[in-house]
Design a protein around this motif. Structure first.
Motif, PDB file in Angstrom:
ATOM      1  N   THR A  99       0.846  -1.184   0.000  1.00  0.00           N
ATOM      2  CA  THR A  99       0.000   0.000   0.000  1.00  0.00           C
ATOM      3  C   THR A  99       0.884   1.237   0.000  1.00  0.00           C
ATOM      4  O   THR A  99       2.099   1.163   0.242  1.00  0.00           O
ATOM      5  CB  THR A  99      -0.907   0.033   1.240  1.00  0.00           C
ATOM      6  OG1 THR A  99      -0.084   0.205   2.410  1.00  0.00           O
ATOM      7  CG2 THR A  99      -1.720  -1.254   1.369  1.00  0.00           C
ATOM      8  N   SER A 125       0.991   3.687   2.183  1.00  0.00           N
ATOM      9  CA  SER A 125       1.555   3.947   3.509  1.00  0.00           C
ATOM     10  C   SER A 125       2.635   2.934   3.866  1.00  0.00           C
ATOM     11  O   SER A 125       3.617   3.260   4.537  1.00  0.00           O
ATOM     12  CB  SER A 125       0.451   3.940   4.574  1.00  0.00           C
ATOM     13  OG  SER A 125      -0.214   2.706   4.603  1.00  0.00           O
ATOM     14  N   SER A 146       6.428   3.844   4.677  1.00  0.00           N
ATOM     15  CA  SER A 146       6.968   3.389   5.953  1.00  0.00           C
ATOM     16  C   SER A 146       8.283   2.652   5.789  1.00  0.00           C
ATOM     17  O   SER A 146       9.240   2.868   6.555  1.00  0.00           O
ATOM     18  CB  SER A 146       5.956   2.473   6.658  1.00  0.00           C
ATOM     19  OG  SER A 146       4.773   3.166   6.951  1.00  0.00           O
ATOM     20  N   GLU A 169       5.380   9.652  -1.930  1.00  0.00           N
ATOM     21  CA  GLU A 169       5.261   9.190  -0.553  1.00  0.00           C
ATOM     22  C   GLU A 169       5.911  10.173   0.409  1.00  0.00           C
ATOM     23  O   GLU A 169       6.969  10.755   0.102  1.00  0.00           O
ATOM     24  CB  GLU A 169       5.919   7.812  -0.390  1.00  0.00           C
ATOM     25  CG  GLU A 169       5.030   6.649  -0.794  1.00  0.00           C
ATOM     26  CD  GLU A 169       4.823   6.580  -2.299  1.00  0.00           C
ATOM     27  OE1 GLU A 169       3.660   6.447  -2.736  1.00  0.00           O
ATOM     28  OE2 GLU A 169       5.826   6.680  -3.045  1.00  0.00           O
ATOM     29  N   PHE A 211       3.592   9.041  11.027  1.00  0.00           N
ATOM     30  CA  PHE A 211       2.611   9.343   9.989  1.00  0.00           C
ATOM     31  C   PHE A 211       3.235   9.041   8.634  1.00  0.00           C
ATOM     32  O   PHE A 211       4.352   9.479   8.349  1.00  0.00           O
ATOM     33  CB  PHE A 211       2.186  10.818  10.065  1.00  0.00           C
ATOM     34  CG  PHE A 211       1.068  11.179   9.129  1.00  0.00           C
ATOM     35  CD1 PHE A 211      -0.245  10.869   9.435  1.00  0.00           C
ATOM     36  CD2 PHE A 211       1.332  11.811   7.928  1.00  0.00           C
ATOM     37  CE1 PHE A 211      -1.287  11.208   8.572  1.00  0.00           C
ATOM     38  CE2 PHE A 211       0.296  12.161   7.053  1.00  0.00           C
ATOM     39  CZ  PHE A 211      -1.012  11.843   7.386  1.00  0.00           C
ATOM     40  N   THR A 226       2.071   8.519   4.380  1.00  0.00           N
ATOM     41  CA  THR A 226       0.971   8.613   3.428  1.00  0.00           C
ATOM     42  C   THR A 226       1.504   8.683   2.005  1.00  0.00           C
ATOM     43  O   THR A 226       2.707   8.855   1.770  1.00  0.00           O
ATOM     44  CB  THR A 226       0.104   9.854   3.740  1.00  0.00           C
ATOM     45  OG1 THR A 226      -1.088   9.806   2.967  1.00  0.00           O
ATOM     46  CG2 THR A 226       0.862  11.136   3.421  1.00  0.00           C
ATOM     47  N   SER A 227       0.588   8.570   1.050  1.00  0.00           N
ATOM     48  CA  SER A 227       0.933   8.578  -0.371  1.00  0.00           C
ATOM     49  C   SER A 227      -0.140   9.333  -1.142  1.00  0.00           C
ATOM     50  O   SER A 227      -1.328   9.222  -0.830  1.00  0.00           O
ATOM     51  CB  SER A 227       1.035   7.125  -0.880  1.00  0.00           C
ATOM     52  OG  SER A 227       1.260   7.082  -2.267  1.00  0.00           O
ATOM     53  N   VAL A 228       0.281  10.105  -2.120  1.00  0.00           N
ATOM     54  CA  VAL A 228      -0.659  10.832  -2.977  1.00  0.00           C
ATOM     55  C   VAL A 228      -0.294  10.548  -4.442  1.00  0.00           C
ATOM     56  O   VAL A 228       0.866  10.262  -4.755  1.00  0.00           O
ATOM     57  CB  VAL A 228      -0.623  12.359  -2.708  1.00  0.00           C
ATOM     58  CG1 VAL A 228      -1.205  12.671  -1.343  1.00  0.00           C
ATOM     59  CG2 VAL A 228       0.793  12.905  -2.822  1.00  0.00           C
ATOM     60  N   VAL A 286      -2.631  17.588   2.896  1.00  0.00           N
ATOM     61  CA  VAL A 286      -1.787  16.517   3.440  1.00  0.00           C
ATOM     62  C   VAL A 286      -0.680  17.104   4.300  1.00  0.00           C
ATOM     63  O   VAL A 286      -0.397  16.624   5.408  1.00  0.00           O
ATOM     64  CB  VAL A 286      -1.196  15.673   2.285  1.00  0.00           C
ATOM     65  CG1 VAL A 286      -0.313  14.559   2.850  1.00  0.00           C
ATOM     66  CG2 VAL A 286      -2.290  15.095   1.414  1.00  0.00           C
ATOM     67  N   ASN A 290      -1.485  18.006   7.877  1.00  0.00           N
ATOM     68  CA  ASN A 290      -1.449  16.927   8.865  1.00  0.00           C
ATOM     69  C   ASN A 290      -0.042  16.754   9.444  1.00  0.00           C
ATOM     70  O   ASN A 290       0.132  16.448  10.631  1.00  0.00           O
ATOM     71  CB  ASN A 290      -1.894  15.612   8.237  1.00  0.00           C
ATOM     72  CG  ASN A 290      -3.351  15.610   7.845  1.00  0.00           C
ATOM     73  OD1 ASN A 290      -4.178  16.219   8.522  1.00  0.00           O
ATOM     74  ND2 ASN A 290      -3.690  14.931   6.762  1.00  0.00           N
ATOM     75  N   PRO A 302      -1.443   0.853   8.688  1.00  0.00           N
ATOM     76  CA  PRO A 302      -1.618   2.243   9.101  1.00  0.00           C
ATOM     77  C   PRO A 302      -2.828   2.421  10.015  1.00  0.00           C
ATOM     78  O   PRO A 302      -3.856   1.785   9.823  1.00  0.00           O
ATOM     79  CB  PRO A 302      -1.849   2.959   7.758  1.00  0.00           C
ATOM     80  CG  PRO A 302      -2.347   1.913   6.831  1.00  0.00           C
ATOM     81  CD  PRO A 302      -1.688   0.634   7.275  1.00  0.00           C
ATOM     82  N   GLY A 340      -3.870   7.303   9.953  1.00  0.00           N
ATOM     83  CA  GLY A 340      -2.862   8.036   9.217  1.00  0.00           C
ATOM     84  C   GLY A 340      -1.450   7.723   9.630  1.00  0.00           C
ATOM     85  O   GLY A 340      -0.512   8.050   8.927  1.00  0.00           O
TER      86      GLY A 340
END
Length: 373
Positions: free
Chosen positions: A108, A110, A114, A142, A153, A155-157, A193, A196, A366, A369
């Motif tokens: 995924t 995240s 990570s 990422e 935290f 995340t990925s966009v 994003v 956060n 995750p 978040g």
């Protein structure tokens, strides 16, 4: 043991072989890769077409043969955003398994962030304090922040350089209007994003961990890869803004004359520069360091950690000999019975057929978040 890591990315497909022992660095014994932009094989419905699937399957078989010929004993195979976000991603994974017997583990966004952060932490150590890691891939961008080995935290966009180039930059060179619209889209995607991350605190170090960041740093004057991984390389926001403007006026062919720019990445260089520029601006950092370790190294290090706990490994050849002699002398002096430490270690799993060995320990899922401990 010899460990193989098969990385199916959005821009390249890459097999890395490393010789593993407890505490080992993830330094390559051998490497085999080829450019393969799966994003370019997407049809109008977001499916990876048959030609793209054929190229992927051909490389997986080629990579397995390479690993087997170099006596790999364990194989990790994973894929990232190109397959993860494809409409027919599950069908592609099933076809790869059917035709090659190799199971690709789908990470995924995240998880990808990570494991990349994990590699960055190992590279810089605890003394770096809070770290923010940024990684621009072909299909996604990422981001991860934390003070521990795994981020607080991650995340990925969908702001990968290849994806943005395909969707926004159709002309060569791109029009001023398309560049302006892409800048606006990148910032509107990143702003909520980044907000956060601001709530978590400020990082001591911002690291860039992708070929895109390395290329941009090289263009801006950083040392070439031939100088080795221990040379400090930085990318400054002021230089990045200047080069983003210059690159936007260049054709793809012109970009090939820039230092560190390959044929496979010349076209998407501008999109990567615009994402990097926006990220440093929104995170409010004037400079970042380029980290030589990234996702592959993170997965290798995690696998090595797991092996230390689950089965005995032969130590490196130079380890233990002198200590063993000293222990014998001490035992003789004390009148104690010396016990020889020459019992064979349990054998590492063999690699006789093109089938993956068990997957590494699962990456923490995750939570809100962030990551579970």
């Amino acid at each position: 043991m010899r460990l193989g890591v098969l990385d199916i990315g959005s821009n390249t497909v890459h097999l890395l072989l490393v010789d593993a022992h407890p505490g080992a660095r993830p330094v390559a014994f051998a490497s085999h890769k080829r450019p393969l932009s799966l994003v370019q094989y997407l049809d109008g419905d977001g499916n990876i077409n048959d030609a793209g699937q054929h190229e992927l399957i051909e490389f997986v078989l080629e990579a397995w043969e390479f690993a087997a010929s170099h006596k790999a004993e364990d194989l990790l195979a994973f894929c990232t955003s190109a397959i993860r976000e494809a409409t027919n991603g599950p069908e592609v994974l099933a076809r790869v398994k059917h035709e090659t017997t190799v199971t690709l583990q789908e990470l995924t966004g995240s998880e990808e962030a990570s494991m990349t952060f994990f590699a960055v932490r190992r590279w810089y150590g605890w003394g770096a304090g809070p770290i923010l890691d940024l990684d621009i891939g072909g299909g996604s961008f990422e981001m991860a922040y934390g003070t521990d080995e795994l981020p607080e935290f991650a995340t990925s966009v969908p702001l990968g350089a290849s994806r943005l180039t395909r969707d926004w930059l159709h002309d060569d060179p791109p029009t001023a209007k398309s560049v302006k619209e892409l800048r606006r889209y990148i910032r509107s995607t990143l702003k909520p994003v980044v907000r956060n991350f601001h709530e978590l605190g400020r990082a001591n170090l911002v690291a860039g961990t992708s070929k895109t960041f390395r290329s941009l740093a090289r263009i801006a004057g950083a040392a070439p890869s031939a100088a080795g991984p221990y040379v400090k390389r930085e990318l400054h926001a002021a230089d990045l803004g200047l080069w983003a403007q210059r690159i936007s006026a260049m054709t793809v062919e012109d970009r090939l004359y820039l230092p560190g720019v390959s044929d496979a990445r010349a076209r998407q260089l501008l999109a990567g520069a615009l994402v990097a520029e926006a990220a440093l601006e929104l995170f409010e950092f004037p400079t970042m360091e380029i980290c030589p370790w990234a996702l592959r190294e993170g997965l290798i290090l995690r696998r090595l950690d797991q092996l230390v706990f689950e089965e005995a490994l032969d130590p490196a050849p130079h380890v233990g000999k002198r200590k063993k002699d000293k222990s014998k002398k001490k035992a003789a002096k004390d009148g104690a019975k010396t016990v020889a430490n020459d019992e064979p270690h349990p054998g590492i799993r063999e690699f006789p057929v093109p089938v993956n060995t068990p997957s590494p320990a699962p990456i923490p899922a995750p939570v809100a978040g962030g990551l579970a401990s």
